[in-house]
Design a protein around this motif. Sequence first.
Motif, PDB file in Angstrom:
ATOM      1  N   GLU A 171     109.070  89.688   6.139  1.00  0.00           N
ATOM      2  CA  GLU A 171     109.348  90.185   4.507  1.00  0.00           C
ATOM      3  C   GLU A 171     107.830  90.447   4.158  1.00  0.00           C
ATOM      4  OE1 GLU A 171     111.826  90.430   2.536  1.00  0.00           O
ATOM      5  OE2 GLU A 171     112.985  89.963   4.571  1.00  0.00           O
ATOM      6  N   LYS A 172     106.863  89.733   4.503  1.00  0.00           N
ATOM      7  CA  LYS A 172     105.506  90.088   3.967  1.00  0.00           C
ATOM      8  C   LYS A 172     104.381  89.310   4.698  1.00  0.00           C
ATOM      9  CE  LYS A 172     105.627  86.369   0.254  1.00  0.00           C
ATOM     10  NZ  LYS A 172     105.319  86.127  -1.104  1.00  0.00           N
TER      11      LYS A 172
ATOM     12  N   ASP B 206     110.115 101.050   5.242  1.00  0.00           N
ATOM     13  CA  ASP B 206     110.616  99.708   4.516  1.00  0.00           C
ATOM     14  C   ASP B 206     109.613  99.019   3.967  1.00  0.00           C
ATOM     15  OD1 ASP B 206     112.610 100.455   6.198  1.00  0.00           O
ATOM     16  OD2 ASP B 206     112.223  99.214   7.992  1.00  0.00           O
ATOM     17  N   TYR B 207     108.229  99.046   3.941  1.00  0.00           N
ATOM     18  CA  TYR B 207     107.373  98.262   3.446  1.00  0.00           C
ATOM     19  C   TYR B 207     106.672  98.976   2.536  1.00  0.00           C
ATOM     20  CZ  TYR B 207     108.417  95.312   7.091  1.00  0.00           C
ATOM     21  OH  TYR B 207     108.922  94.185   7.915  1.00  0.00           O
ATOM     22  N   HIS B 208     105.922  98.408   1.449  1.00  0.00           N
ATOM     23  CA  HIS B 208     104.688  98.823   0.464  1.00  0.00           C
ATOM     24  C   HIS B 208     103.560  98.002   1.231  1.00  0.00           C
ATOM     25  CE1 HIS B 208     102.364 100.363  -2.520  1.00  0.00           C
ATOM     26  NE2 HIS B 208     101.555  99.027  -2.634  1.00  0.00           N
TER      27      HIS B 208
ATOM     28  N   ASP C  25     114.228 102.022   1.170  1.00  0.00           N
ATOM     29  CA  ASP C  25     113.049 102.742   2.297  1.00  0.00           C
ATOM     30  C   ASP C  25     112.554 104.017   1.627  1.00  0.00           C
ATOM     31  OD1 ASP C  25     115.219 104.187   2.470  1.00  0.00           O
ATOM     32  OD2 ASP C  25     115.585 104.045   4.643  1.00  0.00           O
TER      33      ASP C  25
ATOM     34  N   PHE D  71     101.317  93.602   3.455  1.00  0.00           N
ATOM     35  CA  PHE D  71     102.514  94.484   3.364  1.00  0.00           C
ATOM     36  C   PHE D  71     103.612  93.634   2.915  1.00  0.00           C
ATOM     37  CE2 PHE D  71     101.956  92.230   7.469  1.00  0.00           C
ATOM     38  CZ  PHE D  71     103.090  91.681   7.501  1.00  0.00           C
ATOM     39  N   ALA D  72     104.522  94.369   2.197  1.00  0.00           N
ATOM     40  CA  ALA D  72     105.722  93.422   1.535  1.00  0.00           C
ATOM     41  C   ALA D  72     106.882  94.524   1.490  1.00  0.00           C
ATOM     42  CB  ALA D  72     105.350  93.214   0.067  1.00  0.00           C
ATOM     43  N   LYS D  73     107.943  93.800   1.789  1.00  0.00           N
ATOM     44  CA  LYS D  73     109.112  94.804   1.981  1.00  0.00           C
ATOM     45  C   LYS D  73     109.711  95.258   0.907  1.00  0.00           C
ATOM     46  CE  LYS D  73     112.760  94.825   5.513  1.00  0.00           C
ATOM     47  NZ  LYS D  73     113.280  94.210   6.727  1.00  0.00           N
ATOM     48  N   LYS D  74     110.278  96.546   0.795  1.00  0.00           N
ATOM     49  CA  LYS D  74     110.511  97.187  -0.236  1.00  0.00           C
ATOM     50  C   LYS D  74     112.181  97.131  -0.409  1.00  0.00           C
ATOM     51  CE  LYS D  74     109.147 101.254   0.506  1.00  0.00           C
ATOM     52  NZ  LYS D  74     109.206 102.714   0.605  1.00  0.00           N
TER      53      LYS D  74
END
Length: 374
Positions: free
Chosen positions: A17-18, A116-118, A79, A73-76
């Motif tokens: 997830e992050k 998929d991530y920011h 996408d 990184f963190a999942k958005k």
Amino acid sequence: MISANDFIPSKYTHSVEKGSFRWSAPSNIALVKYWGKKENHPSLTGEQAKQIPANPSVSFTLNSCKTITALAFAKKANDGDFSFDLLFEGKPKQDFKPKIQKFLERIFVYMPFLKDYHFTIDTKNTFPHSSGIASSASGMAALAMNLMSLEKELNPGMTSAYFFQKASFLARLGSGSACRSVKGSVVVWGNHPGIAGSSDLFGVEFQKPVHANFKNYQDTILLVDKGEKQVSSTVGHDLMHDHPFAERRFDQAHENLAKLITVFESGDLQEFIKIVESEALTLHAMMMTSLPYFILMKPNTLEIINAIWKFRSDTGIPVCFTLDAGANVHVLYPENTKEKVLQFIKSELVGYCQNSQYICDEIGSGATLIHDSK
């Protein structure tokens, strides 16, 4: 033979997830120079064909001149498109963003999780900002290492060999010479029959014996001119396509790399000097004989070169120079001559440097993981 398609992943086995990572990656100095890119690579198309060298090169990895990059990184929720913030020394740096955007676009086929991530990318260099030392190699290598760390979380079964090979492959798509900043003290990039496993797609560690003369080899970088080059390396590479001397130059690079294989084993410093200085001057000769022609050396670059030649002739100390695509001079010498060479630099060469600035460095060993927090 490994192909670009080998770096396209199958489905990932895990999810994350992050988290965050922080890697450092060093700059490198080429001994046999990469100058000119292949226009049409027989087995590659599209983004895969970017940054393919017209000739092989070999470099010393540096130790102190490096980029340190943290990637959070963190999942958005969806996408969408690439999403990232870019910080330089902790502050937003908008003018760096287009290069990172282009890099992510190029590597997306090899890292399909990118949308998929920011990401928050926070980067800094250990060498002075605007020093005239190119940070693209170390910067892109450090970013590639961070992204590979995330991919390894998604695919924990990844081998170490694949991890570093793919990191070098990805770094190359951001900046060609960045593939030489991932792993190893002496790194070869480009196909060469004398180097097993060598490839146009990534850098490989020099696996043959290296003589003790080259252990902890020193590189003092004289900062002659810290301004922006009037002709970028990208433009310079492109000018090799119709260069009247290009084909002979590419052959020469192959020949000099073959000679250096023997020199690294024998420790023959006189032959090392001959090859390395010739390569530096040939690089700039290609610039001066392209159309349009250009000169990146400055008057003080030539003053330093002549002073090094005189000092070497007078003392017999095996000190030499090399140049990147710019005015700064890399002074190369064995560790056991360090005291005398540094005295020479301080007494005779510093006056030719902008603001008397120079950086002392030596051979290093590649990228290093500093922090890992999932």
